[in-house]
Design an enzyme around this catalytic site. Structure first.
Site, PDB file in Angstrom:
ATOM      1  N   HIS A 292      18.690 -10.257 -11.575  1.00 15.59           N
ATOM      2  CA  HIS A 292      18.150  -9.263 -12.733  1.00 15.59           C
ATOM      3  C   HIS A 292      17.329  -8.712 -13.102  1.00 15.59           C
ATOM      4  O   HIS A 292      16.399  -8.747 -14.407  1.00 15.59           O
ATOM      5  CB  HIS A 292      19.227  -9.378 -13.959  1.00 15.59           C
ATOM      6  CG  HIS A 292      20.799  -9.709 -13.223  1.00 15.59           C
ATOM      7  ND1 HIS A 292      21.450  -8.587 -13.465  1.00 15.59           N
ATOM      8  CD2 HIS A 292      21.058 -11.147 -12.711  1.00 15.59           C
ATOM      9  CE1 HIS A 292      23.246  -9.248 -13.363  1.00 15.59           C
ATOM     10  NE2 HIS A 292      22.665 -10.550 -12.776  1.00 15.59           N
TER      11      HIS A 292
ATOM     12  N   SER B   2      -9.209   4.424 -10.731  1.00 22.14           N
ATOM     13  CA  SER B   2      -9.083   4.982 -11.639  1.00 22.14           C
ATOM     14  C   SER B   2     -10.315   5.510 -11.434  1.00 22.14           C
ATOM     15  O   SER B   2     -11.535   5.706 -11.743  1.00 22.14           O
ATOM     16  CB  SER B   2      -8.219   4.018 -12.848  1.00 22.14           C
ATOM     17  OG  SER B   2      -8.660   5.182 -13.888  1.00 22.14           O
TER      18      SER B   2
ATOM     19  N   LYS C 219      -9.652  -0.632 -12.712  1.00 20.52           N
ATOM     20  CA  LYS C 219      -8.121  -0.730 -12.488  1.00 20.52           C
ATOM     21  C   LYS C 219      -7.977  -0.806 -10.901  1.00 20.52           C
ATOM     22  O   LYS C 219      -9.574  -0.426 -10.104  1.00 20.52           O
ATOM     23  CB  LYS C 219      -7.458   1.132 -12.818  1.00 20.52           C
ATOM     24  CG  LYS C 219      -6.901   1.313 -14.281  1.00 20.52           C
ATOM     25  CD  LYS C 219      -5.896   0.396 -13.924  1.00 20.52           C
ATOM     26  CE  LYS C 219      -4.647   0.685 -13.667  1.00 20.52           C
ATOM     27  NZ  LYS C 219      -3.881   1.328 -14.100  1.00 20.52           N
TER      28      LYS C 219
ATOM     29  N   GLU D  31       2.956   2.404  -3.397  1.00 17.26           N
ATOM     30  CA  GLU D  31       3.930   3.904  -4.382  1.00 17.26           C
ATOM     31  C   GLU D  31       4.010   5.205  -3.719  1.00 17.26           C
ATOM     32  O   GLU D  31       5.227   5.447  -3.557  1.00 17.26           O
ATOM     33  CB  GLU D  31       2.874   4.001  -5.467  1.00 17.26           C
ATOM     34  CG  GLU D  31       2.688   2.560  -7.055  1.00 17.26           C
ATOM     35  CD  GLU D  31       1.679   3.363  -7.388  1.00 17.26           C
ATOM     36  OE1 GLU D  31       1.854   5.048  -8.229  1.00 17.26           O
ATOM     37  OE2 GLU D  31       1.444   2.583  -8.274  1.00 17.26           O
TER      38      GLU D  31
END
Ligand code: ARG
Length: 458
Positions: free
Chosen positions: A155, A276, A282, A289
């Protein structure tokens, strides 16, 4: 001029030709198409269906066409109806009437079924090699990190201690199953459909086994209708590829989490991360992804293929031309994802200290604390309850099971002794989990070594 000129009094409408044509996506099978035609012509010659000298001429010129395509002196006509038409047209242009004999005892229906099988058999091998490479990387990394304790989750809540090596080997197992499925799929598609003709075979005395042998097929198909109507092998391969993508997607999701400041279990190499345009701090896990994102389109490819097939009467229907973009996209996507994914995993920096810190919080040794009491004679349910009380106490006092004083343990249950601290130490918790398949470092080492050996032996 179309192949089917004769019955028709007009050329096809230009826009309709564009709509009907598959050349933009089936030209990638040109080598397989030529290879299939060479085998077919050889068989026709050897069976005396066409003159041997003509068979030889056809084969020689087909080889030349292949060379010309590969070295760029011949380019594929964008308005050809499909790759089969293009090759036959080019051959006839070059050698005249002999070229017109190539299509004896053959239809584009069995020809296309052949080309896709030839093409996909090769793709199965490429995927097999790439997945093998990824498993190899995982096994080697697993051995390096066999003793690096990290929290195991259920979980997405810290649950019990495992090691990073054990976690990586979980993905190796998934990928090993993918390899097995690929091997099965390849074996199932390894039969020659050529000779099925349009749908009902042919009256010529073909030697299908010879064609199969020339093309390296294991066997010939047994039913001419099924031979030209079957695209199961595309659905099967696409499904296998989709499942492999789902495995990579789950892995990617974990990489993304692990890269976040909230986890910081790993850091991706600069060569496999992006920045970024506005936020200078970043470093984004774009590759992971994208892999996660692309799994969606491959699942879509499976749905495309199933939907395309489900209402089709036997045998060939033009709907089936839609098989190629879907199966090619599925295979291309997985190959592309693996190409980026493998070095990303290989070069990622693992941060064992952060994993251990995370493992030290979250009471992942609570089960071991309960097991300690069980070993001292308590029933598991009672031990579970006592440990729950202790955890609640720790949370209240901002302590961990490791830092809770013995008096506090003993107030709840006087079975506790000083040896509790050793019993719940993370290293011990992992080391003692040595039942077959459990995360103990010696298990991970043994399994990774076994898999590496298996992969090199095949
Ligand atoms: N381009 C077609 C395909 O990909 C080849 C088979 C054409 N056969 C036919 N009867 N129209 O399916």
């Amino acid at each position: 001029m179309k192949l089917w000129a004769g019955r028709f009094s007009k050329e096809i409408d230009q826009k309709t030709n564009d709509f009907n044509s598959s050349i933009s996506f089936d030209s990638r099978m040109i080598e397989e198409d030529i290879q299939g035609s060479i085998a077919h012509a050889t068989m026709l010659g050897s069976c005396g269906i066409i003159e041997q000298s003509e068979a030889d001429l056809i084969c020689k010129e087909l080889k030349q066409i292949c060379t010309d395509i590969l070295n760029g002196t011949l380019s594929i006509a964008p308005n050809a109806e499909d790759v089969h038409t293009f090759v036959e047209g080019e051959l006839t242009q070059r050698i005249g009437v002999s070229g017109k004999r190539l299509h004896t005892a053959r239809s584009r229906n069995d020809q296309v079924a052949l080309d896709i099988r030839l093409y996909l058999k090769k793709e199965c091998d490429l995927l097999y090699n790439q997945i093998t490479e990824l498993i190899t990387v995982l096994c080697k990394k697993a051995i390096v990190h066999k003793g690096d304790v990290m929290p195991g989750y259920t979980h997405l809540q810290r649950a019990q201690p495992i090691t990073f090596g054990h976690h990586l080997m979980a993905y190796a197992e998934m990928l090993l199953r993918d390899l097995g499925r690929l091997k099965d799929a390849k074996a199932r598609m390894d039969e020659l459909p050529l000779g099925a003709g349009a749908l009902a075979g042919t009256t010529y005395p073909l030697n299908r086994s010879l064609t199969a042998q020339l093309l390296g097929f294991d066997r010939v198909t047994n039913n001419s209708l099924d031979s030209v109507a079957d695209r199961d092998f595309c659905v099967e391969l696409a499904s296998i590829v989709a499942l492999a993508m789902v495995h990579l997607s789950r892995f990617s999701e974990e990489i993304i989490l692990w890269c976040s400041w909230e986890f910081k279990f790993v850091e991706l190499d600069d060569a496999f991360s992006t920045g970024s345009s506005i936020m200078p701090q970043k470093k984004n896990p774009d590759i992971a992804e994208l892999v996660r994102g692309k799994s969606g389109r491959v699942i879509g490819d499976v749905v495309t293929l199933l939907t395309m097939l489900k209402g089709l009467p036997l045998a060939y229907n033009k709907d089936m031309q839609e098989d190629k973009e879907a199966i090619f996209d599925a295979v291309d996507t997985l190959k592309m994802c693996l190409t980026a994914f493998i070095p990303m995993i290989e070069t990622m920096k693992v941060l064992p200290e952060n994993m251990r810190n995370a493992a030290a919080r979250g009471f992942i040794n609570a089960t071991d604390c309960a097991d300690y009491l069980v070993n001292k004679g308590l029933a598991f349910r009672d031990a579970y309850k006592i440990t729950g009380t202790l955890v609640a106490q720790c949370i209240e006092q901002n302590l961990t099971l490791e830092t809770l004083p013995l008096e506090d343990y003993r107030t709840v249950c006087d079975t506790f002794d000083n040896d509790i601290y050793n019993a719940i130490s993370l290293d011990r918790c992992v080391n003692e989990r040595n039942v077959l398949g459990a995360p103990a470092p010696e298990n991970v080492q043994a399994q990774a070594t076994r898999v590496l050996k298996l992969l090199t032996e095949q």
